[in-house]
Write an enzyme that holds these catalytic residues in place. Sequence first.
Site: not given
Length: 568
Positions: A35, A263, A273
């Site tokens: 994104e 992850r 983020k």
Amino acid sequence: MTTETGRPSDFIRDIVAEDLRAGKYKQIRTRFPPEPNGYLHIGHAKSICLNFGIAREFGGTCNIRMDDTNPTKEEAEYVRSIMTDVGWLIDGWADNHVGGAPFYASDYFDRFYEYAVDLVRIGKAYVCDMTPEETDAYRRLGKASANRDRPVEENLDLFARMKAGEFPDGARTLRAKIDVNAANVWLRDPVLYRIRHASHHRTGDKWCIYPMYDWAHTLSDYIEGITHSICTLEFEVHRPLYDWILDALELPEPRPHQYEFARLNLTYSVVSKRKLIQLVNEKLVNDWDDPRMVTISGLRRRGVTPGALRTFAYNIGITKYPSMTDMALLEHTMRDEFNRTATRRLAVLRPIKVVLTNYPEGKIEELDAINNPEDLNAGTRKIPFGRELYIESDDFMETPPPKYFRLRPGGEVRLKYAYIIKCEEVVKDDAGNVTELRCSVDLDSKSGGPTAGRKVKGTIHWVSAAHAINAEVRLCDRLFTVPEPDSASAERSGETGPPREFKSFINPNSLEVVNAKCEPALADARSEERYQFERLGYFALDADSTPERQVWNRTVTLRDTWAKEGKK
């Protein structure tokens, strides 16, 4: 674990290999779908290496797709940074991206809308008038919206009017009609479209309704012919919705399938983020590419090479189980590469002057120094030696502790590649600070000389004062002082009181800037090379360097100093 062919072995690659063996797909196609609302970090590096690596290993392709469905948070700057980071990481290794340019979810907005209309027509989606807050509350309670059984024609009309911009933000949504009592909350009539009157960085003001992640992600995969849609573990609960969308629209095979892996969580860092944005916006770091950040741009600026980052990503493996990877493994991977490849040079970070009292004034020698002891083809270079030198201030102590084998009053050390010297006099300023050491030199102790074999316990580095070049050196270290700097760190470390915020664990010594003296050969240093400043660590030229003044970043120390601190 790796196979006999040298490719890594893990459960996802095993699935891919079996799908090819069974003829399920003619060609493997993966994707990396960031994104564009921030810079990529080391967790994305793991995903990039996995997706591009699988495509590379199995003769397939990998798409870079910008998940640009939220116009209020996305910027063209982030698109550029993502493409720079991905290109840097895979260049010369996995250049199997179709066309070499990114795909965009926004390229498919018209098709997404047409698919949504199809879903409404078959009675599997409806327009809902509830606010976002009401929608969330009803889904938690497993309660149906009063609009759930709206007639198809009314839903089609309202959805078209939503698209035409007739309603304000938040007034209506398009929701899938699945099961409000489903055990998986993601199947409780999820929102597929919301109204958002915002200009998009690519489509401008064409759209005022934007698709939600699950709708856009699933259909983008299908449109692009993705075979294996690989996501991190938090999307496992989304997979039933992914499959429902494909089934509800009755899309023909071949269809993509979603697989999840754990992850990357790295000690002494944050990879959220949201938290990285906080660090940047609150000026706790200099920018996204601050060398202390674990963003890909920060790691690159620090001097981490794409090869080291890829090796690290391969070594940590792909699993289904969340875990914490030690920063020491990344640092070990860098040291392992740099020990074999880095050019050796002499530099003094905190200089103290040494005068060799019995060395002839004006005399300059050219001494041989090894460029890389791990590479016989790297050869040697000449380094100048004269009466006045610089050594590290840490390499001298007036009252040293036991087993201190560097320079002391009356003590001897060998200057690397040169002579044995003995400290005869310590010169201080009015404040009592040492400003100069006056030493005698054993003129027969150079390599090949009569006393060259004389044993002294300490060897230190140096640079010629007359030939040294000045440089700014940024000593970068871990950004946080604790392994897991999240909100629960304080509780886990045994502190009393409420949990402390992650920012309270920022390492106050994560960056130290010193004015160094470097051997003249470093004047020709190149930004693409890595250098070992002997006895000090591995360094890379920073983007702030100019022809007039070099700036260096310490990429990693020669050994793990944090392990020693941890034992204390």
